[in-house]
Design an enzyme around this catalytic site. Structure first.
Site, short mmCIF file in Angstrom:
data_model
loop_
_atom_site.label_atom_id
_atom_site.label_comp_id
_atom_site.label_asym_id
_atom_site.label_seq_id
_atom_site.Cartn_x
_atom_site.Cartn_y
_atom_site.Cartn_z
N GLU A 29 1.11 -9.69 11.39
CA GLU A 29 0.91 -9.27 9.99
C GLU A 29 2.27 -9.07 9.31
O GLU A 29 2.46 -9.47 8.16
CB GLU A 29 0.09 -7.97 9.97
CG GLU A 29 -0.29 -7.50 8.58
CD GLU A 29 -1.13 -6.24 8.59
OE1 GLU A 29 -1.35 -5.68 9.70
OE2 GLU A 29 -1.59 -5.81 7.51
N ASP B 231 0.77 -1.23 0.00
CA ASP B 231 0.00 0.00 0.00
C ASP B 231 0.81 1.30 0.00
O ASP B 231 0.52 2.20 -0.76
CB ASP B 231 -0.95 0.02 1.21
CG ASP B 231 -1.83 -1.22 1.28
OD1 ASP B 231 -1.54 -2.21 0.58
OD2 ASP B 231 -2.80 -1.19 2.04
C1 GLC Z 1 -2.99 -4.53 3.56
C2 GLC Z 1 -1.85 -5.09 2.74
C3 GLC Z 1 -2.39 -5.93 1.61
C4 GLC Z 1 -3.31 -7.01 2.17
C5 GLC Z 1 -4.38 -6.42 3.08
C6 GLC Z 1 -5.14 -7.48 3.85
O1 GLC Z 1 -3.77 -3.66 2.83
O2 GLC Z 1 -1.03 -4.09 2.26
O3 GLC Z 1 -1.36 -6.51 0.85
O4 GLC Z 1 -3.91 -7.73 1.15
O5 GLC Z 1 -3.79 -5.58 4.03
O6 GLC Z 1 -4.27 -8.28 4.60
#
Ligand code: GLC
Length: 431
Positions: A394, A170
């Site tokens: 995460e 992101d």
């Molecule tokens: C964040 C991450 C993305 C992922 C999402 C859900 O937005 O950057 O890659 O898919 O979270 O985990």
């Protein structure tokens, strides 16, 4: 890790997948991400395949219920509205999107790295007898997904993103130039939800967020018309994540076509096109594959973890090895999402430094396939140690392993089960 008893952590990883299972689909983690995400779900399927192959296929089938008629598979499916996440379906406004057609699952209007075909192929190979009846009806849908990628996003051969969220990275420095070119005027008032779940230091900044929402509104105003977005949006960046995952998926689709007795010629054309595109992302100045802003022609100058997915993409290219050696040499915990010596390195802020298990899985598996055995083993050992010492977070700080972002995270658990755990090595994870 040699004498390590993996059983308790294996059990915990399975528990996390079950905890995040919402019936046919899995959320990345409760609270922070309460919906079905595209590439998270593909990894969830890989994790399920280590103990429940039928549930693995169900995850993929549910994801494809959200596929638009034009082939696009959205990055989020809003199966059940949850006020804890922003931006929800009302902000995306995809009901009248041009490509949606008859699909009735509420969704975002953008996609994500196409790892689905590759992971489906891995799951199939782990148990072809169980998989064949599931793969046959999915195959045309996977093909349509990639046909859309090539038609809508691969004008230079490299695959472009129209929003930073599409890369799955992101707030990576890769988008800084293109993001700076956006003046976020007219953004409707909003309240972020992510910073009420996790520490703001670990999340994108407000400047980024305003532009994320501006880009959503921009595309929504054009009814998600790919041609209009391609012609008018200030944000069009060729991305190594999408390019290499698409290339890998095309190769895996070709293997599927072969297995199922389907035509391979169209896919061969895609592979040639994507390989030529990948070459346009080679940045001799950084000695790495890089993102390229198609509006200016500029490279980002960013050495990221996506830079090292070229082997996963099937490229037998030695050029990135020196840069890889430098990055591994500097990192206590590999692979950092951004060069620790780079000017924008931030060890905790999401995609500007932290280590992500899913990227490590792809990078290291690609390296192992292409003979970079030591590098692959190092990345796998680091991934395992990060999880053993810090849990199923995460992502992790590459300098000291601090667990960051959401906890009990689906894809971290999945990567553990399929690959990082000492007990992995057979089945869908493979090694
Ligand atoms: C964040 C991450 C993305 C992922 C999402 C859900 O937005 O950057 O890659 O898919 O979270 O985990």
């Amino acid at each position: 890790m040699r004498d390590f008893d993996a059983a308790p952590l294996d059990a915990e990883a399975r528990r996390i997948l079950q905890l995040n299972d919402r019936g046919g689909y899995t959320v990345p983690t409760a609270g922070l991400y309460p919906y079905q995400w595209n590439w998270d779900s593909a990894f969830a399927a890989l994790g399920f395949a280590s103990f429940d192959i039928s549930r693995a296929w169900a995850e993929i089938e549910t994801l494809l219920t959200g596929q638009w008629d034009n082939g696009m598979v959205p990055h989020i499916l809003f199966h059940r509205t949850d006020p804890g996440y922003f931006p929800g379906p009302d902000v995306w406004g995809t009901e009248t999107a041009l490509g949606r057609g008859t699909c009735s699952v509420p969704s975002s209007g953008i996609s994500q790295p196409p790892v689905l075909a590759s992971l489906a192929w891995r799951i199939y190979r782990a148990d072809p007898a169980a998989g064949r009846g599931r793969l046959v009806p999915l195959y045309p849908r996977l093909l349509a997904y990639h046909r859309w990628i090539i038609a809508a996003r691969a004008e230079t051969g490299a695959v472009v993103i129209t929003h930073p969220w599409e890369a799955g990275r992101d707030n990576a420095p890769d988008w800084d130039e293109a993001m700076a070119g956006i003046e976020p005027l007219g953004v409707e008032p909003y309240t972020r939800r992510d910073t009420s779940h996790v520490d703001a230091r670990m999340r994108p900044t407000k400047e980024d967020y305003d532009r994320f929402i501006w880009l959503v509104q921009f595309a929504r105003d054009r009814r998600w018309d790919e041609a209009a977005i391609a012609a008018e949006s200030p944000f069009r960046v060729a991305d190594p994540t999408l390019t290499f995952t698409a290339l890998r998926s095309a190769r895996d689709l070709k293997a599927m076509a072969h297995e199922l007795g389907e035509d391979e010629a169209e896919i061969d054309g895609w592979i040639t096109h994507l390989e030529a595109g990948a070459e346009t992302l080679w940045n001799p100045e950084t000695g790495a594959y890089d993102a390229k802003n198609l509006r200016t022609g500029n490279f980002a100058g960013s050495v990221s973890n996506a830079s090292f997915l070229s082997w996963w993409g099937g490229l037998a290219d030695d050029r990135p090895r020196a840069t890889l050696a430098r990055i591994l040499g500097q990192s206590r915990h590999a692979l950092p999402s951004y060069d620790p010596e780079g000017p924008k390195f931030d060890s905790l802020r999401y995609w500007r430094g932290p280590v992500w298990a899913v990227m490590n899985f792809m990078a290291a598996n690609g390296m192992a396939e292409q003979g970079l055995t030591e590098e692959a083993a190092r990345i796998r050992a680091d991934t395992a140690r990060l999880i053993v010492e810090n849990g199923f977070a995460e992502y992790f700080d590459p300098t000291d392993g601090t667990p960051a972002g959401g906890a009990t995270f689906t894809w971290t658990a999945a990567v553990w089960l399929a690959w990082a755990s000492p007990s992995a090595g057979t089945g869908a994870g493979g090694r």
